[in-house]
Design an enzyme around this catalytic site. Structure first.
Site: not given
Ligand code: NAG
Ligand code: NAG
Ligand code: NAG
Ligand code: NAG
Ligand code: NAG
Length: 390
Positions: A49, A357, A354
């Site tokens: 991600s 990240h 978040d």
């Protein structure tokens, strides 16, 4: 054999200088061979991600997605599947390289034809080096699947686009020396595989050796397909993420960070072990990958330095999430932002967007250092700017 391939490299280099590409079998003169001042024409991106530009949006069964607000709240196109408020490290590296900065994602059916000549992003949130990492998140694309997608779908199309289809021998791939191959993965193999289930039932050392040996096989595979310039990203300090701190904060094995919060030592120790092995791979693997050059970007150190001393690096909060995350008590995982949930006003004062990240502000520092840092503790053995000139 060796002389032959260096001759081809030389000719490739010369033809790039003259902004044209001539095949050996002079079947094709390619007008898309131009590059920008860095000499780099594009990027192929593999990983998780942290470097995913939105592939998971196109995987119907993926739970690891960031295609809703507040993700993308500061991104020119709004929510796009990037796991941050604005640009990710790949976007920012693209800017430094002066290539068209938004690399299209593999899983988008529109990513074909001339759209692939500046590279393709294969990365998939929640994926890892091992095929079974990410199985908790529904369908994600593992690193092996990403590399297969490059080999079986993108590479043949790229050859056609670049007019390399007529390269003399079909058994040897053309050198893709004017593309960067960026690989950023491994964190999920620890967070969502080893530490979650310990189903491998092996020591951290053995598990790590398995990961780094798989990764080096995967890098060699890319080399055999024509990749020459590699950027490998370290794993971030997993134990300092808000997710890890919330889940494990009451464990005894923790250390303090700058904000007086605790980082989870076991996770950081794993990341550190992986990173030091990866760094030695960068030294050792070149002998097995003729004509290659690699840069190891130590985002672990860059983020750790910020967390240890946030104020001096321009941040105010290094331990809480900027967005409201789906909490564990509501059946969430403490990682992803709540759909349409609250978000902090000043994103650039937060380290984490978040539960896992970093914000764009942190990504800017990583990408800038990756490009120009002269500290071997941050970029090893050199920075990306120098890599592009090799
Ligand atoms: C060079 O960079 C500019 C600005 O990012 C971009 O518009 C252009 O398409 C690039 N050209 C090539 C050949 O990469
Ligand atoms: C894990 O290893 C231990 C001994 O090392 C063994 O007793 C146990 O059965 C193993 N568990 C699994 C699930 O393989
Ligand atoms: C996983 O299992 C192995 C073998 O039983 C053990 O050595 C290791 O410490 C365990 N790791 C975690 C994170 O529990
Ligand atoms: C890593 O472990 C898996 C099983 O968990 C095994 O199948 C694989 O061969 C191992 N790879 C390496 C390179 O050790
Ligand atoms: C946002 O935070 C940054 C970094 O902490 C600070 O430099 C900036 O002035 C803040 N902006 C506003 C509008 O408060």
């Amino acid at each position: 054999m060796a002389g032959n391939s260096s001759l081809r490299l030389l000719i490739l280099g010369l033809s790039l200088l003259s902004f044209s590409f001539q095949c050996f079998c002079h079947c094709n003169v390619n007008k898309k061979g131009e590059t920008n001042s860095t000499g780099i024409k594009g990027m192929f991106v593999f990983g998780s991600s942290l470097v995913d530009n939105g592939n998971n949006n196109f995987l119907p069964n993926s739970l690891a997605r960031a295609d809703y607000l507040p993700y993308g709240i500061d991104f020119p196109l709004g929510p796009s599947g990037r796991f941050t408020n604005g640009k990710n490290v790949i976007d920012l590296l693209g800017e430094q390289l002066k290539i068209p900065s938004l690399i299209p994602v593999f899983a988008d059916p529109q990513t074909k034809g001339s759209k692939i000549v500046h590279g393709v992003n294969f990365a998939s949130g929640a994926s890892g080096i091992l095929d079974d990492t990410g199985s908790l998140a529904g369908h994600v694309m593992s690193l092996n699947e990403q590399i297969r997608n490059f080999e079986e779908v993108t590479l043949p199309e790229l050859r056609r686009q670049l007019g390399l289809g007529c390269s003399r021998s079909s058994e040897s791939s053309p050198s893709l020396g004017n593309y960067l191959f960026v690989v950023g993965t491994g964190g999920n193999d620890y967070s969502f595989n080893y530490f979650l289930a310990n189903r491998s039932n092996v020591s951290l050392q053995t598990f790590t050796a398995n990961l780094t040996s798989s990764l080096s096989t995967q890098l060699k595979k890319l080399h055999s397909l024509g990749a020459r310039k590699f950027v490998v990203m370290s794993i971030n300090p997993l134990g300092c993420s808000p997710m890890a701190m919330n889940m494990m904060n009451n464990l005894p094995t923790t250390t303090r960070n700058g904000n007086g919060r605790r980082c989870v030592k076991d996770l950081n120790r794993a990341a550190h072990l992986f990173n030091s092995r990866l760094k030695s791979i960068v030294d050792d693997i070149r002998a097995e990958m003729p004509g290659s050059a690699l840069v190891f970007v130590n985002s672990y150190k860059i983020i750790r330095d910020i967390i240890k001393n946030p104020i001096s690096k321009g941040f105010k909060d290094s331990s809480t999430t900027c967005c409201q995350v789906t909490s564990i008590s509501e059946g969430g995982n403490g990682i992803l932002c709540k759909r349409g949930g609250q978000v902090c006003k000043n994103r650039s004062s937060h380290v984490f967007f978040d539960g896992l990240h970093p914000t764009e502000a942190v990504n800017v520092q990583i990408a800038t250092k990756a490009f120009v840092s002269t500290l071997k503790t941050e970029v090893y053995p050199t920075n990306i700017q120098r890599l592009t000139k090799l």
